[in-house]
Design a protein around this motif. Structure first.
Motif, PDB file in Angstrom:
ATOM      1  N   LYS A  84      30.577  -8.963 -18.421  1.00  0.00           N
ATOM      2  CA  LYS A  84      30.690  -8.859 -19.882  1.00  0.00           C
ATOM      3  C   LYS A  84      29.399  -8.316 -20.495  1.00  0.00           C
ATOM      4  CE  LYS A  84      33.933 -12.658 -20.283  1.00  0.00           C
ATOM      5  NZ  LYS A  84      34.043 -14.087 -20.526  1.00  0.00           N
ATOM      6  N   ARG A  85      28.263  -8.810 -20.007  1.00  0.00           N
ATOM      7  CA  ARG A  85      26.977  -8.384 -20.559  1.00  0.00           C
ATOM      8  C   ARG A  85      26.734  -6.906 -20.314  1.00  0.00           C
ATOM      9  NH1 ARG A  85      22.173 -12.326 -19.788  1.00  0.00           N
ATOM     10  NH2 ARG A  85      23.606 -13.392 -21.144  1.00  0.00           N
ATOM     11  N   ILE A  86      27.038  -6.449 -19.108  1.00  0.00           N
ATOM     12  CA  ILE A  86      26.819  -5.033 -18.803  1.00  0.00           C
ATOM     13  C   ILE A  86      27.809  -4.159 -19.558  1.00  0.00           C
ATOM     14  CG2 ILE A  86      26.855  -3.295 -16.975  1.00  0.00           C
ATOM     15  CD1 ILE A  86      25.674  -5.382 -15.086  1.00  0.00           C
ATOM     16  N   GLU A  87      29.051  -4.614 -19.704  1.00  0.00           N
ATOM     17  CA  GLU A  87      30.044  -3.842 -20.459  1.00  0.00           C
ATOM     18  C   GLU A  87      29.593  -3.643 -21.908  1.00  0.00           C
ATOM     19  OE1 GLU A  87      33.658  -6.044 -19.755  1.00  0.00           O
ATOM     20  OE2 GLU A  87      34.225  -4.720 -18.106  1.00  0.00           O
ATOM     21  N   CYS A  88      28.841  -4.586 -22.454  1.00  0.00           N
ATOM     22  CA  CYS A  88      28.344  -4.475 -23.830  1.00  0.00           C
ATOM     23  C   CYS A  88      27.329  -3.345 -23.987  1.00  0.00           C
ATOM     24  CB  CYS A  88      27.722  -5.789 -24.282  1.00  0.00           C
ATOM     25  SG  CYS A  88      28.936  -7.089 -24.565  1.00  0.00           S
ATOM     26  N   ILE A  89      26.680  -2.974 -22.896  1.00  0.00           N
ATOM     27  CA  ILE A  89      25.690  -1.892 -22.948  1.00  0.00           C
ATOM     28  C   ILE A  89      26.370  -0.589 -23.356  1.00  0.00           C
ATOM     29  CG2 ILE A  89      24.148  -0.446 -21.548  1.00  0.00           C
ATOM     30  CD1 ILE A  89      23.597  -2.915 -19.828  1.00  0.00           C
ATOM     31  N   GLY A  90      27.575  -0.384 -22.844  1.00  0.00           N
ATOM     32  CA  GLY A  90      28.279   0.870 -23.085  1.00  0.00           C
ATOM     33  C   GLY A  90      28.031   1.825 -21.946  1.00  0.00           C
ATOM     34  N   GLN A  91      29.058   2.521 -21.539  1.00  0.00           N
ATOM     35  CA  GLN A  91      28.966   3.381 -20.364  1.00  0.00           C
ATOM     36  C   GLN A  91      27.899   4.456 -20.493  1.00  0.00           C
ATOM     37  OE1 GLN A  91      32.768   4.912 -19.283  1.00  0.00           O
ATOM     38  NE2 GLN A  91      33.650   2.877 -19.015  1.00  0.00           N
ATOM     39  N   SER A  92      27.684   4.979 -21.691  1.00  0.00           N
ATOM     40  CA  SER A  92      26.718   6.067 -21.849  1.00  0.00           C
ATOM     41  C   SER A  92      25.297   5.629 -21.537  1.00  0.00           C
ATOM     42  CB  SER A  92      26.789   6.631 -23.269  1.00  0.00           C
ATOM     43  OG  SER A  92      26.448   5.613 -24.199  1.00  0.00           O
ATOM     44  N   ALA A  93      24.997   4.347 -21.712  1.00  0.00           N
ATOM     45  CA  ALA A  93      23.636   3.854 -21.470  1.00  0.00           C
ATOM     46  C   ALA A  93      23.482   3.205 -20.104  1.00  0.00           C
ATOM     47  CB  ALA A  93      23.249   2.858 -22.562  1.00  0.00           C
ATOM     48  N   MET A  94      24.560   3.126 -19.339  1.00  0.00           N
ATOM     49  CA  MET A  94      24.481   2.424 -18.059  1.00  0.00           C
ATOM     50  C   MET A  94      23.711   3.238 -17.028  1.00  0.00           C
ATOM     51  SD  MET A  94      28.138   0.463 -17.765  1.00  0.00           S
ATOM     52  CE  MET A  94      27.904   0.014 -16.075  1.00  0.00           C
ATOM     53  N   THR A  95      22.854   2.560 -16.298  1.00  0.00           N
ATOM     54  CA  THR A  95      22.086   3.172 -15.221  1.00  0.00           C
ATOM     55  C   THR A  95      22.779   2.879 -13.900  1.00  0.00           C
ATOM     56  OG1 THR A  95      20.764   1.190 -14.886  1.00  0.00           O
ATOM     57  CG2 THR A  95      19.936   2.810 -16.491  1.00  0.00           C
ATOM     58  N   LYS A  96      22.343   3.524 -12.840  1.00  0.00           N
ATOM     59  CA  LYS A  96      22.936   3.265 -11.527  1.00  0.00           C
ATOM     60  C   LYS A  96      22.820   1.792 -11.143  1.00  0.00           C
ATOM     61  CE  LYS A  96      23.297   4.780  -6.776  1.00  0.00           C
ATOM     62  NZ  LYS A  96      22.904   5.740  -5.758  1.00  0.00           N
ATOM     63  N   PRO A  97      21.657   1.128 -11.375  1.00  0.00           N
ATOM     64  CA  PRO A  97      21.619  -0.311 -11.060  1.00  0.00           C
ATOM     65  C   PRO A  97      22.628  -1.136 -11.861  1.00  0.00           C
ATOM     66  CG  PRO A  97      19.402   0.542 -11.210  1.00  0.00           C
ATOM     67  CD  PRO A  97      20.328   1.636 -11.693  1.00  0.00           C
ATOM     68  N   ASN A  98      22.903  -0.770 -13.121  1.00  0.00           N
ATOM     69  CA  ASN A  98      23.925  -1.476 -13.898  1.00  0.00           C
ATOM     70  C   ASN A  98      25.290  -1.319 -13.246  1.00  0.00           C
ATOM     71  OD1 ASN A  98      22.305  -0.448 -16.911  1.00  0.00           O
ATOM     72  ND2 ASN A  98      22.286  -2.496 -16.066  1.00  0.00           N
ATOM     73  N   TRP A  99      25.603  -0.095 -12.831  1.00  0.00           N
ATOM     74  CA  TRP A  99      26.876   0.147 -12.156  1.00  0.00           C
ATOM     75  C   TRP A  99      26.938  -0.684 -10.880  1.00  0.00           C
ATOM     76  CZ3 TRP A  99      30.954   2.457 -14.211  1.00  0.00           C
ATOM     77  CH2 TRP A  99      30.770   3.367 -15.256  1.00  0.00           C
ATOM     78  N   SER A 100      25.862  -0.686 -10.129  1.00  0.00           N
ATOM     79  CA  SER A 100      25.816  -1.444  -8.875  1.00  0.00           C
ATOM     80  C   SER A 100      26.055  -2.930  -9.123  1.00  0.00           C
ATOM     81  CB  SER A 100      24.460  -1.225  -8.193  1.00  0.00           C
ATOM     82  OG  SER A 100      24.359  -2.001  -7.026  1.00  0.00           O
ATOM     83  N   ASP A 101      25.385  -3.481 -10.140  1.00  0.00           N
ATOM     84  CA  ASP A 101      25.535  -4.911 -10.454  1.00  0.00           C
ATOM     85  C   ASP A 101      26.972  -5.250 -10.840  1.00  0.00           C
ATOM     86  OD1 ASP A 101      22.903  -5.471  -9.918  1.00  0.00           O
ATOM     87  OD2 ASP A 101      22.287  -5.650 -12.011  1.00  0.00           O
ATOM     88  N   ILE A 102      27.584  -4.407 -11.686  1.00  0.00           N
ATOM     89  CA  ILE A 102      28.941  -4.706 -12.139  1.00  0.00           C
ATOM     90  C   ILE A 102      29.929  -4.597 -10.977  1.00  0.00           C
ATOM     91  CG2 ILE A 102      29.774  -2.445 -12.921  1.00  0.00           C
ATOM     92  CD1 ILE A 102      30.644  -3.885 -15.540  1.00  0.00           C
ATOM     93  N   LEU A 103      29.700  -3.629 -10.085  1.00  0.00           N
ATOM     94  CA  LEU A 103      30.576  -3.485  -8.918  1.00  0.00           C
ATOM     95  C   LEU A 103      30.400  -4.653  -7.951  1.00  0.00           C
ATOM     96  CD1 LEU A 103      30.228   0.350  -8.387  1.00  0.00           C
ATOM     97  CD2 LEU A 103      32.309  -0.861  -9.049  1.00  0.00           C
ATOM     98  N   MET A 104      29.164  -5.091  -7.741  1.00  0.00           N
ATOM     99  CA  MET A 104      28.927  -6.226  -6.837  1.00  0.00           C
ATOM    100  C   MET A 104      29.508  -7.513  -7.410  1.00  0.00           C
ATOM    101  SD  MET A 104      25.237  -5.597  -4.996  1.00  0.00           S
ATOM    102  CE  MET A 104      24.297  -5.206  -6.436  1.00  0.00           C
ATOM    103  N   ALA A 105      29.338  -7.722  -8.719  1.00  0.00           N
ATOM    104  CA  ALA A 105      29.894  -8.929  -9.337  1.00  0.00           C
ATOM    105  C   ALA A 105      31.416  -8.928  -9.238  1.00  0.00           C
ATOM    106  CB  ALA A 105      29.444  -9.034 -10.794  1.00  0.00           C
ATOM    107  N   SER A 106      32.039  -7.773  -9.488  1.00  0.00           N
ATOM    108  CA  SER A 106      33.494  -7.672  -9.358  1.00  0.00           C
ATOM    109  C   SER A 106      33.928  -7.954  -7.928  1.00  0.00           C
ATOM    110  CB  SER A 106      33.978  -6.268  -9.758  1.00  0.00           C
ATOM    111  OG  SER A 106      33.671  -5.989 -11.092  1.00  0.00           O
ATOM    112  N   ASN A 107      33.206  -7.399  -6.979  1.00  0.00           N
ATOM    113  CA  ASN A 107      33.533  -7.598  -5.570  1.00  0.00           C
ATOM    114  C   ASN A 107      33.417  -9.073  -5.180  1.00  0.00           C
ATOM    115  OD1 ASN A 107      34.411  -5.876  -3.407  1.00  0.00           O
ATOM    116  ND2 ASN A 107      32.565  -6.472  -2.326  1.00  0.00           N
TER     117      ASN A 107
END
Length: 195
Positions: free
Chosen positions: A141-164
């Motif tokens: 939820k916290r990373i989704e609030c950032i918005g995709q345009s501002a997401m960095t590769k580590p943000n993507w990695s964190d959200i994917l790992m948390a989902s996994n």
């Protein structure tokens, strides 16, 4: 002007960083141990050596090396990240939980790494699946609030790992979440693999 001892320590430190970058954890440990021998009071050297121990599968060495640190502050967050990870890796997740809780309170996200993800892992390894799920979902939820345009590769990695991790905990509704983010991240040129 740098003395011979300091210069030797810096050379070994550089070799350790190069070995770490090339994913050669054994050579990284050897180089960082030599750097630490020459620069035992250098906190960066100490931290990198501890991190190399964790990556090399000897997390208890990292725990021993990092014992006796000062209270957690913004100035020494990196040391506590490594200490917490070492405790989890060595089977002492219960001791890592208060460390990660303090890190989350000090700075929920920093340097592209998420203490919430590690806190979730510590709870999961300690057997508290509900608290683990809460941390993983809060991170998403916290990373989704950032918005995709501002997401960095580590943000993507964190959200994917948390989902996994949520999927592994039986939350199958997160398969679609993970797969959706995975497809979007690949469109941006980021490459991730999950088992």
């Amino acid at each position: 002007r740098m003395g011979r001892t300091e210069k030797a320590g810096q050379i070994y430190f550089g070799l350790g960083l190069a070995a770490e970058h090339s994913k050669d954890s054994t050579s990284a440990v050897t180089a960082f141990e030599q750097a630490y021998r020459f620069l035992p009071k250098n906190e960066d050297v100490r931290n990198q050596l501890a991190k190399a121990y964790v990556e090399n599968g000897t997390p208890l060495k990292a725990v021993i090396l990092l014992q006796g640190l000062d209270e957690i502050s913004m100035e020494n967050l990196g040391h506590y990240i490594v200490l917490g990870r070492a405790l989890v890796e060595s089977g002492h997740s219960e001791q890592a939980i208060p460390i990660f809780e303090k890190l989350v309170n000090l700075s929920p996200e920093f340097d592209g790494y998420s203490p919430k993800l590690w806190l979730g892992d510590a709870y999961e390894n300690a057997g508290d699946k509900i608290k683990a799920e809460t941390q993983y979902m809060d991170l998403i939820k916290r990373i989704e609030c950032i918005g995709q345009s501002a997401m960095t590769k580590p943000n993507w990695s964190d959200i994917l790992m948390a989902s996994n991790q949520l999927i592994k905990l039986g939350k199958q509704e997160f398969v679609a979440v993970r797969d959706g983010y995975l497809a979007q991240s690949q469109q941006l040129g980021f490459k991730f693999e999950f088992k």
